[in-house]
Design a protein around this motif. Sequence first.
Motif, PDB file in Angstrom:
ATOM      1  N   PHE A  41       0.851  -1.199   0.000  1.00  8.25           N
ATOM      2  CA  PHE A  41       0.000   0.000   0.000  1.00  8.25           C
ATOM      3  C   PHE A  41       0.881   1.242   0.000  1.00  8.25           C
ATOM      4  CE2 PHE A  41      -3.049   2.487   3.031  1.00  8.25           C
ATOM      5  CZ  PHE A  41      -3.328   3.411   2.027  1.00  8.25           C
ATOM      6  N   PRO A  42       1.301   1.715  -1.182  1.00  8.58           N
ATOM      7  CA  PRO A  42       2.047   2.985  -1.229  1.00  8.58           C
ATOM      8  C   PRO A  42       1.107   4.171  -1.095  1.00  8.58           C
ATOM      9  CG  PRO A  42       1.755   2.137  -3.450  1.00  8.58           C
ATOM     10  CD  PRO A  42       1.164   1.108  -2.515  1.00  8.58           C
ATOM     11  N   ALA A  76      -3.028   1.531  -4.209  1.00  8.69           N
ATOM     12  CA  ALA A  76      -2.436   2.870  -4.342  1.00  8.69           C
ATOM     13  C   ALA A  76      -3.298   3.911  -3.640  1.00  8.69           C
ATOM     14  CB  ALA A  76      -2.284   3.231  -5.814  1.00  8.69           C
ATOM     15  N   GLY A  77      -2.680   4.715  -2.794  1.00  8.77           N
ATOM     16  CA  GLY A  77      -3.406   5.732  -2.051  1.00  8.77           C
ATOM     17  C   GLY A  77      -3.750   6.930  -2.917  1.00  8.77           C
ATOM     18  N   ILE A  78      -5.006   7.381  -2.831  1.00  5.56           N
ATOM     19  CA  ILE A  78      -5.437   8.562  -3.586  1.00  5.56           C
ATOM     20  C   ILE A  78      -6.130   9.579  -2.676  1.00  5.56           C
ATOM     21  CG2 ILE A  78      -5.650   7.355  -5.790  1.00  5.56           C
ATOM     22  CD1 ILE A  78      -8.742   7.355  -5.271  1.00  5.56           C
ATOM     23  N   ALA A  79      -5.998   9.444  -1.374  1.00  6.37           N
ATOM     24  CA  ALA A  79      -6.703  10.334  -0.450  1.00  6.37           C
ATOM     25  C   ALA A  79      -6.234  11.773  -0.623  1.00  6.37           C
ATOM     26  CB  ALA A  79      -6.465   9.887   0.987  1.00  6.37           C
ATOM     27  N   GLY A  80      -7.170  12.699  -0.463  1.00  4.78           N
ATOM     28  CA  GLY A  80      -6.844  14.114  -0.568  1.00  4.78           C
ATOM     29  C   GLY A  80      -8.064  14.963  -0.312  1.00  4.78           C
ATOM     30  N   ASN A  81      -7.893  16.261  -0.433  1.00  4.50           N
ATOM     31  CA  ASN A  81      -8.993  17.194  -0.207  1.00  4.50           C
ATOM     32  C   ASN A  81      -9.616  17.706  -1.494  1.00  4.50           C
ATOM     33  OD1 ASN A  81      -8.923  17.154   2.636  1.00  4.50           O
ATOM     34  ND2 ASN A  81      -7.151  18.524   2.625  1.00  4.50           N
ATOM     35  N   CYS A  82      -9.111  17.262  -2.636  1.00  2.00           N
ATOM     36  CA  CYS A  82      -9.640  17.679  -3.927  1.00  2.00           C
ATOM     37  C   CYS A  82     -10.117  16.438  -4.672  1.00  2.00           C
ATOM     38  CB  CYS A  82      -8.573  18.418  -4.732  1.00  2.00           C
ATOM     39  SG  CYS A  82      -9.070  18.822  -6.418  1.00  2.00           S
ATOM     40  N   LEU A  83     -11.420  16.330  -4.886  1.00  2.00           N
ATOM     41  CA  LEU A  83     -11.994  15.150  -5.540  1.00  2.00           C
ATOM     42  C   LEU A  83     -11.375  14.926  -6.919  1.00  2.00           C
ATOM     43  CD1 LEU A  83     -14.201  12.908  -5.486  1.00  2.00           C
ATOM     44  CD2 LEU A  83     -15.722  14.577  -6.583  1.00  2.00           C
TER      45      LEU A  83
END
Length: 284
Positions: A41-42, A76-83
């Motif tokens: 999980f990068p 793969a991590g895609i978390a963020g504050n911009c959809l």
Amino acid sequence: MKYCGVVVPMLTPFTPDGAIDVPAVGRIVELLVGNRIGGIFPLGTTGEAASIHPDEKQKMVEATIKANNGRAMVYAGIAGNCLRESIDAAAEYKRMGADCVVAHMPSYYPINDKEIETYFRQLADRVMLPLVLYNIPVTTHHHIAIDVIDRLRTHPNIVALKDSGNDGERLVEILRRTGGRGAWPVLVGNSVQFTHGLKHGAVGMVPSGGHLVPQLYQSMYESAMADNWPEVERLQRETDAVCSQYLKGNTLGEGLAKLKAMLEMQGVCGRKMLPPLLDHVGDM
């Protein structure tokens, strides 16, 4: 079951100037995959994803997928504050060959349950890879409510949950709602909850300590799937002792710095951290 087993939240190794250290990525991947772990999980919390420039995130995922060469699943991590940024990242990671993407809720604005559910539905509708939900209130300052999880799991593109809530009673209720082993997959993200979660139906665990003793976590998982609970409990104690070397008495960021320092002593990667985290925290 596809989303299960030991999924290690991968550290992001940096060069002294803060770029992705591609050779070190290869060494970390080989360390993990060589011990038969099920997933990598990068760009999660352990990987300092919130501090990394989007261009460098792409380099990290690309280097991980190349080094892995199809041997373990890549989350793969895609978390963020911009959809839109998360959707665009997922499209790029799909092109590179990632197996699925992982996202926690946005963490800047205080948001309610309806906003959280709507956000994840919008994300799941638009990403082109299976989406794993990530509950981590220590960074987002809010749980994904159990009722919200229960509704979201019916979405055809929301395939699993990584729960790092560190609440044993809540975890049991999530597992009861989602059906436990053999049903909708739940992976446990807090090391102290591994045995508890596996006993109640979790199908995987996400240990940062997998960088140090991946073989112990793999044995722990296999023992749990065989219902050998005395062995699982023994391995819980053994892995807890390892993790205490970098977690005990430290903040999350300090613990990650110490974990990198331990891997530096093994020649795996350097200890460079990106701001606002510091490279040197206390004495090893």
